[in-house]
Structure formats: C-alpha cells, structure tokens
Design a protein around this motif. Structure first.
Motif, PDB file in Angstrom:
ATOM      1  N   LEU A 103     -19.384 -39.555 -11.985  1.00  0.00           N
ATOM      2  CA  LEU A 103     -18.215 -38.727 -12.273  1.00  0.00           C
ATOM      3  C   LEU A 103     -16.952 -39.350 -11.697  1.00  0.00           C
ATOM      4  N   GLU A 104     -17.039 -39.905 -10.500  1.00  0.00           N
ATOM      5  CA  GLU A 104     -15.867 -40.570  -9.933  1.00  0.00           C
ATOM      6  C   GLU A 104     -15.420 -41.723 -10.833  1.00  0.00           C
ATOM      7  N   TRP A 105     -16.375 -42.473 -11.348  1.00  0.00           N
ATOM      8  CA  TRP A 105     -16.047 -43.588 -12.236  1.00  0.00           C
ATOM      9  C   TRP A 105     -15.324 -43.078 -13.469  1.00  0.00           C
ATOM     10  N   TRP A 106     -15.785 -41.953 -14.035  1.00  0.00           N
ATOM     11  CA  TRP A 106     -15.163 -41.423 -15.258  1.00  0.00           C
ATOM     12  C   TRP A 106     -13.794 -40.816 -14.977  1.00  0.00           C
ATOM     13  N   VAL A 107     -13.609 -40.236 -13.817  1.00  0.00           N
ATOM     14  CA  VAL A 107     -12.269 -39.749 -13.460  1.00  0.00           C
ATOM     15  C   VAL A 107     -11.291 -40.915 -13.444  1.00  0.00           C
ATOM     16  N   ARG A 108     -11.694 -42.019 -12.849  1.00  0.00           N
ATOM     17  CA  ARG A 108     -10.846 -43.207 -12.807  1.00  0.00           C
ATOM     18  C   ARG A 108     -10.599 -43.752 -14.217  1.00  0.00           C
ATOM     19  N   HIS A 109     -11.632 -43.743 -15.034  1.00  0.00           N
ATOM     20  CA  HIS A 109     -11.498 -44.209 -16.416  1.00  0.00           C
ATOM     21  C   HIS A 109     -10.492 -43.354 -17.181  1.00  0.00           C
ATOM     22  N   VAL A 110     -10.621 -42.051 -17.069  1.00  0.00           N
ATOM     23  CA  VAL A 110      -9.717 -41.142 -17.775  1.00  0.00           C
ATOM     24  C   VAL A 110      -8.281 -41.308 -17.280  1.00  0.00           C
ATOM     25  N   ALA A 111      -8.118 -41.496 -15.981  1.00  0.00           N
ATOM     26  CA  ALA A 111      -6.772 -41.670 -15.429  1.00  0.00           C
ATOM     27  C   ALA A 111      -6.095 -42.907 -16.015  1.00  0.00           C
ATOM     28  N   LYS A 112      -6.859 -43.968 -16.243  1.00  0.00           N
ATOM     29  CA  LYS A 112      -6.290 -45.180 -16.835  1.00  0.00           C
ATOM     30  C   LYS A 112      -6.055 -45.018 -18.328  1.00  0.00           C
ATOM     31  N   ALA A 113      -7.008 -44.371 -19.014  1.00  0.00           N
ATOM     32  CA  ALA A 113      -6.909 -44.231 -20.464  1.00  0.00           C
ATOM     33  C   ALA A 113      -5.821 -43.254 -20.877  1.00  0.00           C
ATOM     34  N   HIS A 114      -5.512 -42.295 -20.012  1.00  0.00           N
ATOM     35  CA  HIS A 114      -4.519 -41.264 -20.332  1.00  0.00           C
ATOM     36  C   HIS A 114      -3.506 -41.176 -19.198  1.00  0.00           C
ATOM     37  N   GLU A 115      -2.933 -42.312 -18.897  1.00  0.00           N
ATOM     38  CA  GLU A 115      -2.023 -42.419 -17.764  1.00  0.00           C
ATOM     39  C   GLU A 115      -0.874 -41.416 -17.885  1.00  0.00           C
ATOM     40  N   GLY A 116      -0.606 -40.710 -16.796  1.00  0.00           N
ATOM     41  CA  GLY A 116       0.479 -39.746 -16.754  1.00  0.00           C
ATOM     42  C   GLY A 116       0.086 -38.329 -17.083  1.00  0.00           C
ATOM     43  N   LEU A 117      -1.113 -38.141 -17.663  1.00  0.00           N
ATOM     44  CA  LEU A 117      -1.566 -36.781 -17.981  1.00  0.00           C
ATOM     45  C   LEU A 117      -2.320 -36.180 -16.798  1.00  0.00           C
ATOM     46  N   PRO A 118      -2.054 -34.920 -16.449  1.00  0.00           N
ATOM     47  CA  PRO A 118      -2.862 -34.261 -15.418  1.00  0.00           C
ATOM     48  C   PRO A 118      -4.319 -34.178 -15.864  1.00  0.00           C
ATOM     49  N   ILE A 119      -5.234 -34.330 -14.932  1.00  0.00           N
ATOM     50  CA  ILE A 119      -6.665 -34.310 -15.228  1.00  0.00           C
ATOM     51  C   ILE A 119      -7.283 -33.050 -14.637  1.00  0.00           C
ATOM     52  N   PHE A 120      -8.047 -32.343 -15.461  1.00  0.00           N
ATOM     53  CA  PHE A 120      -8.791 -31.169 -15.021  1.00  0.00           C
ATOM     54  C   PHE A 120     -10.263 -31.398 -15.318  1.00  0.00           C
ATOM     55  N   LEU A 121     -11.128 -31.085 -14.354  1.00  0.00           N
ATOM     56  CA  LEU A 121     -12.565 -31.091 -14.595  1.00  0.00           C
ATOM     57  C   LEU A 121     -12.970 -29.758 -15.196  1.00  0.00           C
ATOM     58  N   MET A 122     -13.841 -29.796 -16.206  1.00  0.00           N
ATOM     59  CA  MET A 122     -14.421 -28.579 -16.774  1.00  0.00           C
ATOM     60  C   MET A 122     -15.927 -28.751 -16.777  1.00  0.00           C
ATOM     61  N   GLY A 123     -16.631 -28.002 -15.916  1.00  0.00           N
ATOM     62  CA  GLY A 123     -18.068 -28.147 -15.786  1.00  0.00           C
ATOM     63  C   GLY A 123     -18.797 -26.889 -16.209  1.00  0.00           C
ATOM     64  N   TYR A 124     -19.868 -27.056 -16.982  1.00  0.00           N
ATOM     65  CA  TYR A 124     -20.666 -25.940 -17.478  1.00  0.00           C
ATOM     66  C   TYR A 124     -22.031 -25.924 -16.813  1.00  0.00           C
ATOM     67  N   SER A 125     -22.437 -24.770 -16.275  1.00  0.00           N
ATOM     68  CA  SER A 125     -23.764 -24.542 -15.705  1.00  0.00           C
ATOM     69  C   SER A 125     -24.019 -25.524 -14.560  1.00  0.00           C
ATOM     70  N   SER A 126     -25.066 -26.365 -14.644  1.00  0.00           N
ATOM     71  CA  SER A 126     -25.278 -27.321 -13.562  1.00  0.00           C
ATOM     72  C   SER A 126     -24.142 -28.331 -13.499  1.00  0.00           C
ATOM     73  N   GLY A 127     -23.468 -28.567 -14.633  1.00  0.00           N
ATOM     74  CA  GLY A 127     -22.269 -29.403 -14.607  1.00  0.00           C
ATOM     75  C   GLY A 127     -21.144 -28.739 -13.839  1.00  0.00           C
ATOM     76  N   GLY A 128     -21.118 -27.401 -13.837  1.00  0.00           N
ATOM     77  CA  GLY A 128     -20.177 -26.684 -12.989  1.00  0.00           C
ATOM     78  C   GLY A 128     -20.507 -26.861 -11.519  1.00  0.00           C
ATOM     79  N   GLY A 129     -21.806 -26.842 -11.208  1.00  0.00           N
ATOM     80  CA  GLY A 129     -22.221 -27.109  -9.833  1.00  0.00           C
ATOM     81  C   GLY A 129     -21.833 -28.507  -9.393  1.00  0.00           C
ATOM     82  N   LEU A 130     -21.942 -29.479 -10.315  1.00  0.00           N
ATOM     83  CA  LEU A 130     -21.531 -30.846 -10.000  1.00  0.00           C
ATOM     84  C   LEU A 130     -20.029 -30.916  -9.753  1.00  0.00           C
TER      85      LEU A 130
END
Length: 331
Positions: A103-130
């Motif tokens: 997940l940390e790797w993907w946060v970094r990926h998204v930050a580079k791919a969408h530079e300047g956009l605020p990032i929000f995590l949306m987790g469902y069920s066990s993904g919410g626990g993560l």
C-alpha cells in the motif's frame, strides 16, 4: 454493421509493484467537467477483487474524483490470472506487513501519477482494516513522508472485530499454523446466507453474484487469515491510541452489518484521538418495503438496496470535497 461497444470508464494495466511483482490495476479518470477534485486509492476486502466495484468507482469518477484500484496479492487477477500473475502467487497468500508495504508503494505511485491532487484512502471490509492499520503502524512502514501524502481515510464496514467470532479451537489452530506454516491452506468460506438471509447485502442479485463469482474462493492461508483478524482486534484494543490526530477519518457501517461489528466500530471511533472524525451507520430507509430483509443496511453499502448506495456515494463525495484542499500535499 453492429454498433461498437462503449469504451469502459477505466483504463486497466498490469503494473510492477514492490520487487517487480505484477499487479492488476484500474484507473477511473474523472468524467465530470472541470479538473478532478482528488484521487481515491481503493483497497478491496478479503476474498474480493476490484472488478466487483466497477459501478461504484465509475460513479465516483462521474462525481469528479479519480479512482485508482489494484487487486491485492493473493486475490483477484493479481493471484489468479494464468498469463500475467507472478509465479509465487497463490490465492490468499498474504500478510499484514506485505499489505502495508504494498500500500505504501501504491500511495507513492499515485502521488507521482496524479501530482498535485489530494490523496484519500478508501478501504472496504478487511481493506478498511488495512487502511486503519496503515495510519497506526509502529514499524518503519509506512514512512512519515508517505503518511503525510494522505489527506484523509474513508473506511466501509472495516474489520475491527468480526460480528460472529470463529470457534476457539479454530482460532488457536490458525494462530499456531500462522507461526509454523504461514501458507498452510485453511477453509475460509464466507457464508452468504444465515437463516435464509444474505449476510452481505439485502439485494438478492448481489448475493447470487457473490456465490457465482469465480474469483472468490472458500479458503485462505493461515497467516493471511490470522493477521487479518488479530490486527483488527489490536486496533480495537489499543491501536486507536496511535492515530495521527490531524488525519481526517470517516467510518461507514450498515447498522445491520452481519460481517464486521458496527458496535465495535463505533467504540473504536469514540476512543480515537482524532480532531476530524465522523461515524455514519445507515439505518432503516423509508423506501424499504420488502418483508424478508433486515430493515437496516448490511455490510456492502455500495451494493445494498433502496437509496443506500446513492446515500453512500453522496456522503463520501461530500466528505472528500470538504477536505480535498485543507492540508497541503507533501512533495
């Protein structure tokens, strides 16, 4: 000549994540007029995959958000695609440390791919626990710099405590096997019905699709299952103390959730030292007239009946819009 089929509202790609591990991903660009407001990084649940949530992600994109989603290790096409999956993949083969690192790797990926956009995590069920664990880890993962990239966290029916706890013997067997044989396969069937009623959604079509989904399997691995359950319980017991006070959070539950306990979720919420937090439990809606279903919303809010899915979309988008530009995006 037959009319061409409309293009899907997303682009799909196999991307190499940590250790060049291939992941199946989708990006839903904003289809609203004007620039996108924010990017949502979606984390699916246990025995789940991102293709099931295409309708929700497309609707969020229509409301001005970019959605990025990936099938986690051990699940979906990342685990099951015969042509593209990694040779070391197996269904359910995962653990919380690997999930947080990915997940940390993907946060970094998204930050580079969408530079300047605020990032929000949306987790469902066990993904919410993560997602909740991601903000409260005490190890070196994630780094403070990565966590600073997150403008807020949205969790949907997060796994803190199961509504129906597994038998003591099965629980202890899982704990023991997790330490000596982490990849040992264990049955992990999710009963979709209890006393003739669906446990996930009040929509019978959703229940049918869950039962027939070829990418959902009735088993997991000892370590993957143990980490999922035990780390959620640790969050509920003491992990809430580690929540960053300035990180906004909203928790969504169906008041009749039969998978993860909304009572424990609210208790967790009440204790959180968070300056900006909201708890939303969807109770009976006036348009529900069916007899053989619970009055209140169940686990999968995005695919419940009546106006619950639209209420969830509206509440999520409104919450993101109110916070999208409050905190600066880290470099």
């Amino acid at each position: 000549m037959a009319a061409a089929e409309p293009s899907p509202p997303y682009t799909e790609a196999w991307l190499d994540g940590p250790e060049a591990h291939p992941f199946y991903t989708r990006t839903y660009p904003s289809s609203a007029s004007g620039p996108p407001k924010a990017v949502l990084l979606f984390i699916h649940g246990y025995n789940d995959h991102i293709s099931r949530h295409a309708d929700t992600h497309a609707e969020l994109a229509r409301r001005g958000l970019v959605v990025f989603a990936y099938d986690m290790r051990g699940f979906g096409r990342t685990a099951l695609d015969e042509e593209r999956r990694s040779p070391d993949e197996a269904f359910g083969r995962t653990n919380r440390l690997v999930e947080v690192r990915d997940l940390e790797w993907w946060v970094r990926h998204v930050a580079k791919a969408h530079e300047g956009l605020p990032i929000f995590l949306m987790g469902y069920s066990s993904g919410g626990g993560l997602a909740l664990a991601f903000a409260t880890r005490t190890s070196t993962t994630p780094s403070p710099e990565t966590l600073a990239l997150i403008s807020g966290i949205i969790v949907i029916g997060p796994l803190l405590m199961l509504k129906h706890q597994p038998p003591w013997l099965l629980r202890n067997a899982c704990r023991l096997l997790a330490s000596i044989a982490p990849d040992f396969p264990l049955p992990a069937n999710q009963p979709y019905e209890v006393r003739g009623l669906s446990r996930f959604s009040r929509d019978p079509e959703v229940q049918k699709s869950l039962c027939e989904d070829p990418m959902r399997k009735p088993h997991g691995t000892a370590l993957g299952l143990w980490d999922m359950i035990s780390e959620g319980e640790e969050l509920a017991r003491s992990g809430w103390r580690r929540w960053p006070p300035d990180l906004p959070l909203i928790l969504f539950y169906g008041a009749a959730d039969e998978i993860n306990s909304p009572v424990e979720g609210e208790a967790f919420f009440d204790k959180l030292p968070c300056k900006d937090k909201q708890f939303v439990a969807y109770e009976a809606s006036g348009d529900i007239i069916q007899i053989a279903v619970p009055a209140d919303a169940m686990h999968e809010l995005m695919h419940d009946i009546g106006d619950v899915p639209q209420r969830f979309i509206n509440d999520s988008v409104r919450w993101v819009e109110e916070r999208a530009f409050r905190q600066p995006v880290a470099a």
